[in-house]
Scaffold this motif. Structure first.
Motif, PDB file in Angstrom:
ATOM      1  N   GLN A 279      50.297  34.856  43.602  1.00  0.00           N
ATOM      2  CA  GLN A 279      49.034  35.256  44.219  1.00  0.00           C
ATOM      3  C   GLN A 279      49.097  36.668  44.799  1.00  0.00           C
ATOM      4  OE1 GLN A 279      46.092  33.184  44.096  1.00  0.00           O
ATOM      5  NE2 GLN A 279      47.529  32.442  42.555  1.00  0.00           N
ATOM      6  N   MET A 283      46.849  40.620  44.329  1.00  0.00           N
ATOM      7  CA  MET A 283      46.514  41.618  45.361  1.00  0.00           C
ATOM      8  C   MET A 283      47.099  42.981  45.008  1.00  0.00           C
ATOM      9  SD  MET A 283      47.575  39.136  48.522  1.00  0.00           S
ATOM     10  CE  MET A 283      47.419  37.360  48.280  1.00  0.00           C
ATOM     11  N   GLY A 297      38.602  43.133  46.499  1.00  0.00           N
ATOM     12  CA  GLY A 297      39.139  41.903  45.932  1.00  0.00           C
ATOM     13  C   GLY A 297      40.547  41.612  46.410  1.00  0.00           C
ATOM     14  N   HIS A 301      41.348  38.444  48.694  1.00  0.00           N
ATOM     15  CA  HIS A 301      42.269  37.418  48.187  1.00  0.00           C
ATOM     16  C   HIS A 301      43.426  37.204  49.157  1.00  0.00           C
ATOM     17  CE1 HIS A 301      43.238  34.665  45.042  1.00  0.00           C
ATOM     18  NE2 HIS A 301      44.430  35.174  44.849  1.00  0.00           N
ATOM     19  N   ASN A 304      42.004  34.905  51.793  1.00  0.00           N
ATOM     20  CA  ASN A 304      41.893  33.527  51.317  1.00  0.00           C
ATOM     21  C   ASN A 304      43.252  32.884  51.092  1.00  0.00           C
ATOM     22  OD1 ASN A 304      39.094  33.474  51.322  1.00  0.00           O
ATOM     23  ND2 ASN A 304      38.929  34.274  49.242  1.00  0.00           N
ATOM     24  N   ASP A 305      44.203  33.669  50.604  1.00  0.00           N
ATOM     25  CA  ASP A 305      45.521  33.115  50.300  1.00  0.00           C
ATOM     26  C   ASP A 305      46.220  32.636  51.563  1.00  0.00           C
ATOM     27  OD1 ASP A 305      47.789  32.842  48.216  1.00  0.00           O
ATOM     28  OD2 ASP A 305      48.739  33.977  49.834  1.00  0.00           O
ATOM     29  N   ALA A 354      41.172  28.566  41.917  1.00  0.00           N
ATOM     30  CA  ALA A 354      39.908  29.312  41.783  1.00  0.00           C
ATOM     31  C   ALA A 354      38.815  28.474  41.143  1.00  0.00           C
ATOM     32  CB  ALA A 354      40.125  30.610  41.007  1.00  0.00           C
ATOM     33  N   GLY A 360      39.292  30.584  46.489  1.00  0.00           N
ATOM     34  CA  GLY A 360      40.017  31.425  45.543  1.00  0.00           C
ATOM     35  C   GLY A 360      39.112  32.027  44.486  1.00  0.00           C
ATOM     36  N   SER A 363      37.337  35.512  45.383  1.00  0.00           N
ATOM     37  CA  SER A 363      38.155  36.720  45.580  1.00  0.00           C
ATOM     38  C   SER A 363      38.951  37.091  44.335  1.00  0.00           C
ATOM     39  CB  SER A 363      39.108  36.526  46.771  1.00  0.00           C
ATOM     40  OG  SER A 363      39.888  35.352  46.633  1.00  0.00           O
ATOM     41  N   LYS A 364      39.523  36.096  43.659  1.00  0.00           N
ATOM     42  CA  LYS A 364      40.311  36.392  42.466  1.00  0.00           C
ATOM     43  C   LYS A 364      39.445  37.007  41.369  1.00  0.00           C
ATOM     44  CE  LYS A 364      43.441  33.402  41.311  1.00  0.00           C
ATOM     45  NZ  LYS A 364      44.091  32.168  40.801  1.00  0.00           N
ATOM     46  N   SER A 387      46.203  32.999  35.840  1.00  0.00           N
ATOM     47  CA  SER A 387      45.243  32.071  36.432  1.00  0.00           C
ATOM     48  C   SER A 387      45.414  30.664  35.871  1.00  0.00           C
ATOM     49  CB  SER A 387      43.817  32.565  36.185  1.00  0.00           C
ATOM     50  OG  SER A 387      43.588  33.807  36.805  1.00  0.00           O
TER      51      SER A 387
END
Length: 569
Positions: A279, A283, A297, A301, A304-305, A354, A360, A363-364, A387
């Motif tokens: 993940q 980034m 993004g 991410h 969120n991560d 995601a 996920g 943002s991903k 992914s």
């Protein structure tokens, strides 16, 4: 009021000092109040708030706020609060103090406006976090902690040398864009700082500290570890190296290589450690692309991560806490006795995979869209593969082998209530951000005109997840999916945990063999020399005989004559 304008780390550091003075319940109250009050104070601070001072002619800014640092400040407060709630049942003062100092150091790092302040908190991150590994109090944890600390200290030393060179070249310690395009000493400084950031960001071949130490930490300590160190490094890269093309390829590699290790890994917390690198790779790609969409993004991410990866680590920590086991080969069937934990774990799995309407996804997709928009088609394909891979090893493997699969026969109960509350908070945030992404988008550093829920994104991601799940089911039914085996896997750490010790053993064996040979030769030489001297100076030697006086006088005269002749020259 001045107390509300203090840097965020001050509240955490003061709290760590006060904890040993308080009894158990008061200690828990203080632990909960610190991130809440500090977060409220941060929310009220105006943008651009900063402290400045001067040291040896350099201007230092140990506390500086802008949209980028404040975003990380918010998520670090959220992570600290959730992790503290999760760990309320713990009565270990060492872990409690280390956790506050660690979270405070992460906040100090992201609000550092100069490189010297960053270095101080960079080292504090290493020193405070290692106690969360040591706190498990096993031999494996101690050894993993020492390896972890060694690598982290190397990162700090590289950063310090880079900062010194940077200050000499530029005459400034301000923490701003650095890049890798300089020449001469400035280039050396830029590369040293870049590598220091890369170690903490778990770049390929520099990542082994993460997969080695995180699974050996305590069940609660891992939650703190998963939230701060790598995200501080992501922030540092976004601040100092945005738009560096090399990061695109490093990040793409980070998204792909952990998949192969995670699929065969038996320790489920180690699977999540590999997933964390995967993940972070997304980034790093976003930071490397460097456009407004890509940077938004990347940091979204990261936000969120911290939450969904924390939720997955919390669910596995609950399993470890209740069963004493964490290997996939020893688990299974836990949904019967831990249904609430199972559901919360599935929310984390959907988020990291995601799924639409989970965090996920919102943002991903920004990072992948930025890759396509900037014609990085090969990178986009790698991200697409990654992914699908993360859905396999984190979205499916983690809940499947822990809670479903074969029935291991383990019957237990749900974890303590505080653990369930912490997991529920994280799960609610995952769903809320996924369903209403503007809540997060409004905090991003750049203006954003992006909508994740258009037909193309939703359809493409749904198809990807469907066919990925279909592949898992088919492989599993055919017996081709790698089984969970009671084994230990080494990746790049094989170089220093296996190859290097063997090489050193061989080198030292050769060294001692040569040393023994030289000693034996020297001993023989000394014996021969002694025997030779004995032939002249022994009782029967020529020097032991009685010489006539006249002969002695004669030789003395010869020696004096030679001396006079030599003195003429």
């Amino acid at each position: 009021m001045w107390i509300t304008e203090l840097p965020s780390f001050v509240y955490f550091y003061l709290g760590a000092l006060l904890l040993p003075l308080l009894p158990g319940k008061a200690r828990n109250v203080l632990l909960l109040l610190i991130p809440l009050l500090s977060g409220v104070f941060l929310w009220q601070l105006p943008e651009g708030n900063h402290w400045q001072t001067t040291l040896l002619g350099f201007e230092l800014t140990p506390f500086y706020t802008d949209r980028l640092s404040v975003l990380f400040g918010y998520v670090f407060h959220i992570a600290a609060f959730i992790a503290i709630v999760y760990a309320l049942h713990v009565r270990d003062l060492l872990q409690q103090v280390a956790s506050l100092l660690y979270a405070g150091s992460a906040l100090g790092a992201v609000f550092s406006g100069d490189l010297l302040s960053l270095f101080v908190f960079w080292e504090m991150l290493a020193v405070t976090s290692v106690f969360l590994v040591f706190a498990r109090r096993t031999e494996r944890a101690y050894r993993a902690g020492m390896r972890y600390l060694t690598i982290q200290v190397v990162s700090g030393l590289l950063l310090l040398v880079g900062v010194i060179l940077h200050a000499q070249v530029t005459g400034s310690l301000r923490f701003e864009w650095i890049g890798l395009e300089q020449e001469g000493p400035a280039a050396i400084a830029g590369w040293l700082i870049f590598i220091a950031f890369g170690i903490k960001c778990a770049f390929p071949l520099l990542h082994t500290w993460l997969t080695d130490a995180y699974p050996e930490a305590t069940p609660t300590g891992t939650i703190f570890l998963s939230a701060f160190t790598t995200k501080v490094a992501v922030y540092a890269l976004a601040r100092g190296y945005a738009g560096t093309d090399l990061l695109i390829y490093i990040g793409a590699l980070m998204t792909c290589f952990p998949i192969f290790y995670a699929v065969i890994e038996n320790d489920l917390r180690r699977v999540l450690a590999y997933s964390l690198i995967n993940q972070v790779g997304f980034m790093v790609v976003g930071i490397g692309i460097g456009t407004a969409l890509a940077l938004n993004g990347a940091v979204a991410h990261a936000f969120n991560d911290v939450i969904f990866k924390g939720l997955l680590f919390m669910s596995m920590g609950a399993v470890l806490h209740m069963t004493g086991k964490i290997n996939g080969s020893e688990l299974g069937g836990l949904y019967k006795s831990m249904p609430k934990t199972t559901i919360l774990c599935l929310v984390g799995a959907a988020s990291i995979s995601a799924f639409p309407l989970f965090s996920g996804f919102v943002s991903k997709s920004m990072v992948m869209s930025a890759a396509l928009a900037n014609d990085h088609h090969i990178i986009w394909l790698m991200l697409l593969f990654a992914s699908a891979g993360v859905f396999h090893h984190a979205g499916i493997k983690i809940p499947y082998f822990a809670f479903f699969a074969h029935d291991s026969g383990i019957r237990t109960t749900e974890p303590p209530t505080n653990m369930l509350i912490a997991m529920t908070i994280a799960a609610v945030l995952c769903v809320a951000i996924g369903a209403y992404p503007q809540m997060l988008y409004s905090l991003l550093p750049f203006e954003l005109g992006y909508s994740p829920y258009d037909a193309t994104h939703v359809l493409a991601q749904t198809q990807l997840l469907f066919f990925s799940a279909l592949a898992f089911v088919w492989l599993n039914l055919r017996g081709m999916y790698p089984p969970e085996l009671p084994s230990v896997n080494l990746d790049a750490e094989w170089l220093y945990r296996h190859l290097l010790p063997r090489l050193l053993q061989r080198i030292m064996r050769r060294f001692w063999a040569v040393d023994a040979l030289l000693r034996q030769c020297l001993k023989r030489g000394l014996v021969l020399f002694g025997d030779h001297l004995h032939t002249y100076s022994g009782p029967q030697g020529i020097l032991a005989k009685t010489w006539p006086t006249g002969r002695v006088v004669f030789w003395v005269a010869v020696i004096l004559a030679l001396f006079l002749v030599l003195s003429l020259f």
